[in-house]
Design a protein around this motif. Structure first.
Motif, short mmCIF file in Angstrom:
data_model
loop_
_atom_site.label_atom_id
_atom_site.label_comp_id
_atom_site.label_asym_id
_atom_site.label_seq_id
_atom_site.Cartn_x
_atom_site.Cartn_y
_atom_site.Cartn_z
N PHE A 48 -22.62 15.64 36.91
CA PHE A 48 -23.99 15.62 37.42
C PHE A 48 -24.09 14.80 38.70
O PHE A 48 -24.72 15.23 39.68
CB PHE A 48 -24.94 15.06 36.37
N GLN A 102 -22.81 16.58 41.66
CA GLN A 102 -23.80 17.59 42.07
C GLN A 102 -24.95 16.92 42.84
O GLN A 102 -25.39 17.41 43.87
CB GLN A 102 -24.33 18.32 40.84
N LEU A 103 -25.37 15.76 42.34
CA LEU A 103 -26.46 15.03 42.98
C LEU A 103 -26.06 14.55 44.37
O LEU A 103 -26.89 14.53 45.30
CB LEU A 103 -26.85 13.84 42.09
N LEU A 142 -28.59 15.59 29.75
CA LEU A 142 -28.94 15.45 31.17
C LEU A 142 -29.84 16.56 31.69
O LEU A 142 -30.13 16.62 32.88
CB LEU A 142 -27.66 15.39 32.00
N ASP A 143 -30.33 17.42 30.81
CA ASP A 143 -31.15 18.55 31.25
C ASP A 143 -32.40 18.09 31.99
O ASP A 143 -32.78 18.68 33.02
CB ASP A 143 -31.55 19.43 30.06
N LYS A 152 -31.50 16.65 35.46
CA LYS A 152 -31.04 17.74 36.33
C LYS A 152 -32.22 18.58 36.80
O LYS A 152 -32.31 18.95 37.98
CB LYS A 152 -30.04 18.63 35.56
N SER A 153 -33.10 18.90 35.87
CA SER A 153 -34.27 19.71 36.21
C SER A 153 -35.11 19.01 37.26
O SER A 153 -35.55 19.63 38.25
CB SER A 153 -35.10 19.99 34.96
N ILE A 202 -32.54 18.17 40.68
CA ILE A 202 -31.87 19.30 41.32
C ILE A 202 -32.82 20.47 41.54
O ILE A 202 -32.86 21.07 42.61
CB ILE A 202 -30.65 19.76 40.50
#
Length: 255
Positions: A30, A33-34, A232-233, A236-237, A240
């Protein structure tokens, strides 16, 4: 590019007296990605817990806790280094004390170091220097530390990933009808004066230290987002996809 501080707690990084490698892997995935979207600083707990996996000492004794931190910090950094390397990121350890955060010259040097690392595409991983800190010179907990780091590095937001997935109107462990509060613009003195109740043996915080971090940042116009580090949903939502499904946003900017 906006700058984000992410703080991850001991409860997320450890399980059954061991470093939770699968959760760490998902966290690093994550964060990588961040990092494509934001400048990133990681404040990571887990040094004492990591040391305890190697040597079972009573962590309530200050000398033992410092020894465990000295053992665990390089072990923790090694694991982070290997996992971030899969995404072609170098990591760097930045250890600070309360004394560093109380002196303008030291604050400037810490910021300059972190700025240089970020400019060179390195992930700074910050922790309090538990191996040498004393009661008089302790930041106290990594929720507070991450808030100070967010302020002194001119960051735009602090994300706290914890075993606490949001701030509720009542204790969800005692009331099944407790509702998560999605946005807060203010933290009351009553909330700040509650007892600190960490869930995990290696944690030093609980919801109160997170509220204190939020209160500190609200006063300097920096947002804070509290979400689960186990799933982590929500984060992330929010970060991201720009969709606020779960977790609590503390912001002084209104709704």
């Amino acid at each position: 590019m906006k700058r984000i501080v992410v703080k991850v707690g001991s409860a997320v990084l450890t399980q059954d007296g061991e470093i939770a490698l699968e959760r760490m892997h998902k966290l690093v995935t994550f964060l990588a990605q961040l990092r494509k979207k934001y400048e990133l600083i990681l404040v990571s707990s887990g040094a004492v817990a990591g040391g305890y996996t190697k040597l079972k000492l009573d962590r309530m004794v200050i000398a033992n806790k410092q020894a465990l931190a000295a053992i665990g910090q390089p072990a923790l950094m090694h694991k982070y280094s290997k996992k971030f390397a899969q995404y072609n990121y170098i990591t760097a350890q930045v250890l600070v004390t309360a004394a560093n955060l109380n002196k303008e010259d030291d604050i400037a040097r810490v910021k300059a170091t972190i700025d240089t690392l970020i400019q060179n595409n390195v992930i700074p991983i910050v922790n309090e220097n538990d191996a040498t800190s004393t009661d008089e010179l302790e930041v106290g907990d990594n929720d507070q530390l991450s808030a100070y780091i967010a302020k002194h590095t001119n960051s735009n937001m602090l994300i706290i990933l914890s075993d606490i997935d949001a701030y509720y109107d009542e204790d969800p462990r005692k009331n099944d009808n407790a509702k998560a509060r999605k946005i807060l613009n203010y933290v009351s003195d009553t909330e700040l004066d509650k007892d600190v109740t960490p869930h995990n043996i290696f944690a030093t915080g609980g919801i109160v230290t997170k509220l204190k971090a939020a209160h500190y940042l609200l006063n300097v116009d920096i947002d804070m987002f509290l979400a689960s580090g186990f799933d982590l949903d929500d984060v992330k939502s929010f970060m991201i996809d720009g969709i606020h499904k779960g977790g609590t946003l503390f912001t002084s900017k209104g709704n």
